[in-house]
Design a protein around this motif. Structure first.
Motif, mmCIF file in Angstrom:
data_model
loop_
_atom_site.group_PDB
_atom_site.id
_atom_site.type_symbol
_atom_site.label_atom_id
_atom_site.label_comp_id
_atom_site.label_asym_id
_atom_site.label_seq_id
_atom_site.Cartn_x
_atom_site.Cartn_y
_atom_site.Cartn_z
ATOM 1 N N VAL A 94 64.279 66.188 33.416
ATOM 2 C CA VAL A 94 63.031 66.083 32.656
ATOM 3 C C VAL A 94 62.653 67.432 32.046
ATOM 4 N N LEU A 95 62.717 68.495 32.843
ATOM 5 C CA LEU A 95 62.354 69.818 32.332
ATOM 6 C C LEU A 95 63.307 70.273 31.228
ATOM 7 N N ALA A 96 64.584 69.956 31.370
ATOM 8 C CA ALA A 96 65.544 70.330 30.327
ATOM 9 C C ALA A 96 65.190 69.675 29.003
ATOM 10 N N LEU A 97 64.793 68.407 29.051
ATOM 11 C CA LEU A 97 64.422 67.712 27.817
ATOM 12 C C LEU A 97 63.116 68.249 27.231
ATOM 13 N N ILE A 98 62.181 68.624 28.090
ATOM 14 C CA ILE A 98 60.928 69.211 27.591
ATOM 15 C C ILE A 98 61.204 70.537 26.888
ATOM 16 N N PHE A 99 62.020 71.385 27.511
ATOM 17 C CA PHE A 99 62.354 72.668 26.879
ATOM 18 C C PHE A 99 63.142 72.457 25.594
ATOM 19 N N LEU A 100 63.976 71.429 25.564
ATOM 20 C CA LEU A 100 64.703 71.120 24.342
ATOM 21 C C LEU A 100 63.732 70.741 23.222
ATOM 22 N N GLY A 101 62.729 69.947 23.573
ATOM 23 C CA GLY A 101 61.726 69.576 22.581
ATOM 24 C C GLY A 101 60.970 70.778 22.053
ATOM 25 N N LEU A 102 60.568 71.666 22.949
ATOM 26 C CA LEU A 102 59.843 72.870 22.527
ATOM 27 C C LEU A 102 60.716 73.752 21.639
ATOM 28 N N ALA A 103 61.997 73.856 21.968
ATOM 29 C CA ALA A 103 62.900 74.679 21.161
ATOM 30 C C ALA A 103 63.067 74.116 19.761
ATOM 31 N N ASN A 104 63.038 72.798 19.646
ATOM 32 C CA ASN A 104 63.155 72.197 18.313
ATOM 33 C C ASN A 104 61.894 72.388 17.489
ATOM 34 N N ILE A 105 60.745 72.332 18.148
ATOM 35 C CA ILE A 105 59.507 72.635 17.430
ATOM 36 C C ILE A 105 59.547 74.086 16.945
ATOM 37 N N GLY A 106 60.019 74.991 17.804
ATOM 38 C CA GLY A 106 60.159 76.385 17.411
ATOM 39 C C GLY A 106 61.144 76.559 16.268
ATOM 40 N N SER A 107 62.257 75.814 16.300
ATOM 41 C CA SER A 107 63.239 75.887 15.214
ATOM 42 C C SER A 107 62.621 75.453 13.892
ATOM 43 N N ALA A 108 61.783 74.431 13.954
ATOM 44 C CA ALA A 108 61.136 73.941 12.738
ATOM 45 C C ALA A 108 60.205 74.988 12.129
ATOM 46 N N LEU A 109 59.695 75.898 12.945
ATOM 47 C CA LEU A 109 58.751 76.914 12.466
ATOM 48 C C LEU A 109 59.436 78.246 12.145
ATOM 49 N N ALA A 110 60.752 78.358 12.365
ATOM 50 C CA ALA A 110 61.450 79.637 12.206
ATOM 51 C C ALA A 110 61.385 80.121 10.758
ATOM 52 N N PRO A 111 60.916 81.357 10.521
ATOM 53 C CA PRO A 111 60.792 81.861 9.147
ATOM 54 C C PRO A 111 62.081 82.463 8.598
ATOM 55 N N THR A 112 63.007 82.868 9.482
ATOM 56 C CA THR A 112 64.244 83.508 9.035
ATOM 57 C C THR A 112 65.433 82.931 9.793
ATOM 58 N N LEU A 113 66.628 83.186 9.250
ATOM 59 C CA LEU A 113 67.834 82.696 9.897
ATOM 60 C C LEU A 113 68.026 83.345 11.263
ATOM 61 N N GLY A 114 67.739 84.635 11.386
ATOM 62 C CA GLY A 114 67.899 85.318 12.662
ATOM 63 C C GLY A 114 67.044 84.716 13.755
ATOM 64 N N ILE A 115 65.788 84.433 13.439
ATOM 65 C CA ILE A 115 64.892 83.815 14.422
ATOM 66 C C ILE A 115 65.360 82.401 14.744
ATOM 67 N N LEU A 116 65.813 81.689 13.720
ATOM 68 C CA LEU A 116 66.312 80.337 13.948
ATOM 69 C C LEU A 116 67.495 80.351 14.906
ATOM 70 N N ILE A 117 68.422 81.270 14.720
ATOM 71 C CA ILE A 117 69.595 81.355 15.594
ATOM 72 C C ILE A 117 69.170 81.654 17.029
ATOM 73 N N ALA A 118 68.205 82.559 17.202
ATOM 74 C CA ALA A 118 67.733 82.890 18.549
ATOM 75 C C ALA A 118 67.144 81.663 19.242
ATOM 76 N N ILE A 119 66.362 80.879 18.503
ATOM 77 C CA ILE A 119 65.751 79.676 19.090
ATOM 78 C C ILE A 119 66.807 78.613 19.352
ATOM 79 N N ARG A 120 67.834 78.551 18.482
ATOM 80 C CA ARG A 120 68.903 77.582 18.705
ATOM 81 C C ARG A 120 69.673 77.899 19.989
ATOM 82 N N ILE A 121 69.799 79.168 20.324
ATOM 83 C CA ILE A 121 70.448 79.551 21.580
ATOM 84 C C ILE A 121 69.620 79.053 22.769
ATOM 85 N N ALA A 122 68.282 79.161 22.659
ATOM 86 C CA ALA A 122 67.416 78.633 23.715
ATOM 87 C C ALA A 122 67.563 77.115 23.833
#
Length: 417
Positions: free
Chosen positions: A92-120
């Motif tokens: 359950v926690l893994a899926l919650i963190f996955l959801g949060l990471a995708n919300i963060g990916s959607a808000l990423a302003p640059t490719l570098g930040i997007l890559i960092a969030i994709r690693i999470a």
């Protein structure tokens, strides 16, 4: 309660007197659907994402490579750190963190930040998928294990059938950021489903990372596992650039979603058929067929890309379905071979196969980002060459193992516990 090994060599607790049918595994597949949608959705809008981030599609594909490589490397580490956590809580926690990471990916302003969030996001996926597969294989009747694994992999395959095309719709109607936000919502829904349907299962006995890695020293595992990497690199080398491939084949933009659905349909059928065929015919026959089909499919697409014509619409649709089928029918058979190669460390071998899948995807995408700069047909021909390499490796190592050990994988009998 008795403990059975989980996906990284721990003990996944299961009530042994009560084995379940395949129905018990579908709620876990909902979670792998969320993971698969997250992992593969980039292919549906890579050019648009690249434009928005002011980079080339080849540079944008680094976000796909980073996710896959991070998953491959982090899976053993993450599972070591979460070994004692109760299984339902972990999922359950893994899926919650996955959801949060995708919300963060959607808000990423640059490719570098997007890559960092994709690693999470990859770390969350690495915590979920191997454990879900191990629990599914442990709770069903022994003769259903390959099919239970196929159901879990089917969640990933269904993500390509529905999640990626839906991502295409969302990115076209809204934008690519909306698509990633929707993946986050799907992850939260999957977390609620697992929380509601899965029984409470206690954590596992801690196992050190060194003990986990020791299974790689087993000769059988080291012979079988490289095939996963080669095969996945082959089929995913051009996958991140599917939109560009379809453009080169003169497929109208209005029909790209239909072609993605053809790929996804093939993926689901291939995954299910592989589990059924592996239980009955053995994994070797399945894999020889799979890599032959993959090489023919990617070679066929490359040939059509060299001489495109608007009249080959139906042929492209058929080849897309075969591409999806050959991509997703590898895994159940490979998992079966690895378990037969190291029965005493079966679940850990399955976990390393999961890492091998994403390592192959990262390698294939990295090669593809170079090849696509030369041309789409080049990327497809490279994929065809790797598929032939996988077929050659399969034939050579199978012959070697049959002459030296007569391993259990060569039988057509169902896997024993």
């Amino acid at each position: 309660m008795k403990s059975l090994p989980d996906s990284q060599g721990d003990a996944a607790p299961v009530v042994t007197p009560a084995r379940h049918g395949l129905g018990s595994t579908f709620v876990l597949a909902l979670g792998t659907f969320a993971v698969g949608t997250d992992a593969f959705i980039m292919s549906a809008f890579l050019p648009a994402m690249a434009d928005d981030l002011s980079v080339t599609p080849a540079m944008a594909s680094q976000s796909v490579t980073a996710f896959a490589l991070a998953y491959a490397l982090l899976a053993p580490v993450v599972t070591s750190l979460t070994a004692i956590m109760p299984r339902r809580k972990l999922l359950v926690l893994a899926l919650i963190f996955l959801g949060l990471a995708n919300i963060g990916s959607a808000l990423a302003p640059t490719l570098g930040i997007l890559i960092a969030i994709r690693i999470a996001a990859a770390a969350a996926a690495a915590a979920y998928t191997p454990s879900a597969g191990a629990v599914a294989a442990a709770i069903v009747h022994p003769h259903l294990r390959a099919r239970a694994l196929a159901v879990i992999i089917g969640g990933l395959a269904t993500a390509t059938a529905l999640g990626v095309p839906l991502g295409r719709i969302a990115s076209t109607a809204l934008n690519w950021r909306a698509s990633l936000a929707l993946v986050g919502i799907v992850s939260f829904i999957a977390a609620l489903g697992v929380l509601a349907a899965m029984p409470k299962l206690p954590g596992n006995v801690p196992v050190t990372l060194r003990q986990r890695l020791a299974v790689l020293a087993r000769p059988g595992v080291m012979i079988v596992l490289p095939l996963t990497v080669i095969g996945m690199a082959a089929c995913y080398l051009p996958y991140a650039f599917t939109v560009q491939v379809l453009d080169s084949l003169l497929i109208p933009s209005t029909s790209i979603m239909l072609m993605l659905l053809c790929y996804g349909f093939g993926a689901v059928v291939g995954s299910c058929a592989s589990g059924w065929a592996t239980d009955r015919l053995g994994p070797n026959a399945v894999l020889i067929t799979v890599y032959s089909l993959m090489a023919g499919t990617l070679g066929g697409l490359a040939r059509l890309s060299d001489v495109p014509s608007a009249s080959m619409y139906t042929g492209v649709a058929v080849l897309m379905a075969c591409w999806g089928a050959s991509s997703w029918s590898q895994t159940p058979a490979q998992q079966h071979r690895l378990i037969a190669s190291a029965p005493q460390d079966a679940a850990l071998a399955v976990a390393f196969n999961s890492s091998g899948i994403y390592l192959g995807i990262s390698i294939g995408t990295a090669i593809g980002s170079h090849a696509i700069g030369i041309g789409t047909s080049t990327a497809l021909w490279y994929g065809c060459a790797l598929a032939l390499a996988a077929l050659f490796y399969m034939l050579v190592t199978t012959a070697l193992r049959s002459t030296t050990s007569g391993s259990a994988e060569d039988t057509h009998k169902p896997m024993q516990p």
